[in-house]
Design a protein around this motif. Structure first.
Motif, PDB file in Angstrom:
ATOM      1  N   TYR A  62       1.000  -7.484  -5.475  1.00  0.00           N
ATOM      2  CA  TYR A  62       2.260  -6.927  -5.970  1.00  0.00           C
ATOM      3  C   TYR A  62       2.564  -5.608  -5.275  1.00  0.00           C
ATOM      4  CZ  TYR A  62       5.536  -4.802  -9.254  1.00  0.00           C
ATOM      5  OH  TYR A  62       6.622  -4.175  -9.812  1.00  0.00           O
ATOM      6  N   LEU A  63       1.555  -4.753  -5.166  1.00  0.00           N
ATOM      7  CA  LEU A  63       1.757  -3.458  -4.511  1.00  0.00           C
ATOM      8  C   LEU A  63       1.974  -3.614  -3.008  1.00  0.00           C
ATOM      9  CD1 LEU A  63      -0.842  -1.328  -6.458  1.00  0.00           C
ATOM     10  CD2 LEU A  63       1.654  -1.253  -6.671  1.00  0.00           C
ATOM     11  N   ALA A  64       1.359  -4.630  -2.401  1.00  0.00           N
ATOM     12  CA  ALA A  64       1.575  -4.883  -0.974  1.00  0.00           C
ATOM     13  C   ALA A  64       3.025  -5.287  -0.702  1.00  0.00           C
ATOM     14  CB  ALA A  64       0.622  -5.953  -0.474  1.00  0.00           C
ATOM     15  N   ALA A  65       3.618  -6.040  -1.615  1.00  0.00           N
ATOM     16  CA  ALA A  65       5.039  -6.384  -1.467  1.00  0.00           C
ATOM     17  C   ALA A  65       5.899  -5.125  -1.556  1.00  0.00           C
ATOM     18  CB  ALA A  65       5.447  -7.387  -2.544  1.00  0.00           C
ATOM     19  N   HIS A  66       5.545  -4.224  -2.474  1.00  0.00           N
ATOM     20  CA  HIS A  66       6.261  -2.949  -2.553  1.00  0.00           C
ATOM     21  C   HIS A  66       6.008  -2.106  -1.299  1.00  0.00           C
ATOM     22  CE1 HIS A  66       8.352  -2.709  -6.349  1.00  0.00           C
ATOM     23  NE2 HIS A  66       7.362  -3.369  -6.906  1.00  0.00           N
ATOM     24  N   LEU A  67       4.821  -2.199  -0.748  1.00  0.00           N
ATOM     25  CA  LEU A  67       4.513  -1.456   0.481  1.00  0.00           C
ATOM     26  C   LEU A  67       5.425  -1.914   1.622  1.00  0.00           C
ATOM     27  CD1 LEU A  67       2.730   0.524   2.085  1.00  0.00           C
ATOM     28  CD2 LEU A  67       1.163  -1.380   2.480  1.00  0.00           C
ATOM     29  N   ALA A  68       5.606  -3.217   1.754  1.00  0.00           N
ATOM     30  CA  ALA A  68       6.489  -3.732   2.811  1.00  0.00           C
ATOM     31  C   ALA A  68       7.918  -3.223   2.626  1.00  0.00           C
ATOM     32  CB  ALA A  68       6.460  -5.254   2.818  1.00  0.00           C
ATOM     33  N   ARG A  69       8.401  -3.222   1.369  1.00  0.00           N
ATOM     34  CA  ARG A  69       9.754  -2.717   1.102  1.00  0.00           C
ATOM     35  C   ARG A  69       9.845  -1.214   1.337  1.00  0.00           C
ATOM     36  NH1 ARG A  69       9.574  -5.136  -4.294  1.00  0.00           N
ATOM     37  NH2 ARG A  69       9.333  -7.318  -3.823  1.00  0.00           N
ATOM     38  N   ALA A  70       8.797  -0.488   0.958  1.00  0.00           N
ATOM     39  CA  ALA A  70       8.806   0.970   1.131  1.00  0.00           C
ATOM     40  C   ALA A  70       8.780   1.343   2.606  1.00  0.00           C
ATOM     41  CB  ALA A  70       7.622   1.595   0.411  1.00  0.00           C
ATOM     42  N   LEU A  71       8.061   0.593   3.416  1.00  0.00           N
ATOM     43  CA  LEU A  71       8.020   0.880   4.855  1.00  0.00           C
ATOM     44  C   LEU A  71       9.397   0.705   5.482  1.00  0.00           C
ATOM     45  CD1 LEU A  71       4.616  -0.738   5.803  1.00  0.00           C
ATOM     46  CD2 LEU A  71       5.161   1.698   5.753  1.00  0.00           C
ATOM     47  N   LEU A  81       0.898   7.660   4.613  1.00  0.00           N
ATOM     48  CA  LEU A  81       1.296   8.360   3.394  1.00  0.00           C
ATOM     49  C   LEU A  81       1.871   7.402   2.359  1.00  0.00           C
ATOM     50  CD1 LEU A  81       2.965  11.538   4.927  1.00  0.00           C
ATOM     51  CD2 LEU A  81       0.716  11.347   3.867  1.00  0.00           C
ATOM     52  N   ILE A  82       2.639   6.447   2.834  1.00  0.00           N
ATOM     53  CA  ILE A  82       3.217   5.460   1.920  1.00  0.00           C
ATOM     54  C   ILE A  82       2.113   4.571   1.349  1.00  0.00           C
ATOM     55  CG2 ILE A  82       4.810   3.514   1.734  1.00  0.00           C
ATOM     56  CD1 ILE A  82       6.451   4.838   3.974  1.00  0.00           C
ATOM     57  N   ALA A  83       1.193   4.137   2.194  1.00  0.00           N
ATOM     58  CA  ALA A  83       0.082   3.309   1.711  1.00  0.00           C
ATOM     59  C   ALA A  83      -0.769   4.076   0.713  1.00  0.00           C
ATOM     60  CB  ALA A  83      -0.771   2.834   2.885  1.00  0.00           C
ATOM     61  N   GLY A  84      -0.997   5.350   0.970  1.00  0.00           N
ATOM     62  CA  GLY A  84      -1.765   6.165   0.039  1.00  0.00           C
ATOM     63  C   GLY A  84      -1.086   6.281  -1.304  1.00  0.00           C
ATOM     64  N   GLN A  85       0.214   6.443  -1.284  1.00  0.00           N
ATOM     65  CA  GLN A  85       0.988   6.572  -2.525  1.00  0.00           C
ATOM     66  C   GLN A  85       0.956   5.279  -3.324  1.00  0.00           C
ATOM     67  OE1 GLN A  85       5.004   7.975  -1.932  1.00  0.00           O
ATOM     68  NE2 GLN A  85       5.746   6.847  -3.690  1.00  0.00           N
ATOM     69  N   LEU A  86       1.056   4.144  -2.657  1.00  0.00           N
ATOM     70  CA  LEU A  86       1.193   2.880  -3.364  1.00  0.00           C
ATOM     71  C   LEU A  86      -0.121   2.167  -3.657  1.00  0.00           C
ATOM     72  CD1 LEU A  86       4.302   1.388  -1.568  1.00  0.00           C
ATOM     73  CD2 LEU A  86       4.188   2.374  -3.837  1.00  0.00           C
ATOM     74  N   LEU A  87      -1.131   2.321  -2.788  1.00  0.00           N
ATOM     75  CA  LEU A  87      -2.318   1.475  -2.911  1.00  0.00           C
ATOM     76  C   LEU A  87      -3.600   2.184  -3.295  1.00  0.00           C
ATOM     77  CD1 LEU A  87      -1.828  -0.706   0.287  1.00  0.00           C
ATOM     78  CD2 LEU A  87      -1.166  -1.259  -2.043  1.00  0.00           C
TER      79      LEU A  87
END
Length: 94
Positions: A62-71, A81-87
C-alpha cells in the motif's frame, strides 16, 4: 494484556488534543489534509498499523503505491527523502 483495538482507543483518547479529529489522508503535496504534517502523520501511521493488523507485506505494498504517486507528484524532492517519509517508519519483523 490488552488487544490492539483497545490500544487504538487508548491512543486516540491520549492524542486527541495533539492530532485533530478527521481523516488523515495525503494531499497532493503528501502533507496530511487534517493536521498538515508530512503524510503519514502519527495518527495516520497508527491507523494504518491497526488497519493492516500485522499484515506487513500488505502495508508495504500500500505504501509502495503511495511512493510511486509521491515520486510523480513531487519531482523536485530527492527520492530518498520521499521513501524515508513513506516507508521507513514501518516496524521491522520480529
Amino acid at each position: 494484556m490488552i488487544g490492539p483495538q483497545e490500544r487504538w482507543y487508548r491512543a486516540v483518547r491520549r492524542n486527541a488534543r495533539r492530532y485533530p479529529a478527521g481523516r488523515h489522508s495525503p494531499a497532493q503535496s503528501y502533507q496530511c489534509q487534517t493536521c498538515r504534517d508530512p503524510w503519514p502523520c502519527a495518527a495516520a501511521r497508527l491507523a494504518l498499523l491497526v488497519g493492516f493488523r500485522g499484515d506487513r507485506v500488505g502495508l508495504m505494498m500500500y505504501l509502495a503505491a503511495h511512493l510511486a504517486r509521491a515520486l510523480q507528484a513531487l519531482p523536485d524532492t530527492h527520492p530518498a527523502l520521499i521513501a524515508g517519509q513513506l516507508l521507513y517508519w514501518v516496524p521491522r519483523r520480529r
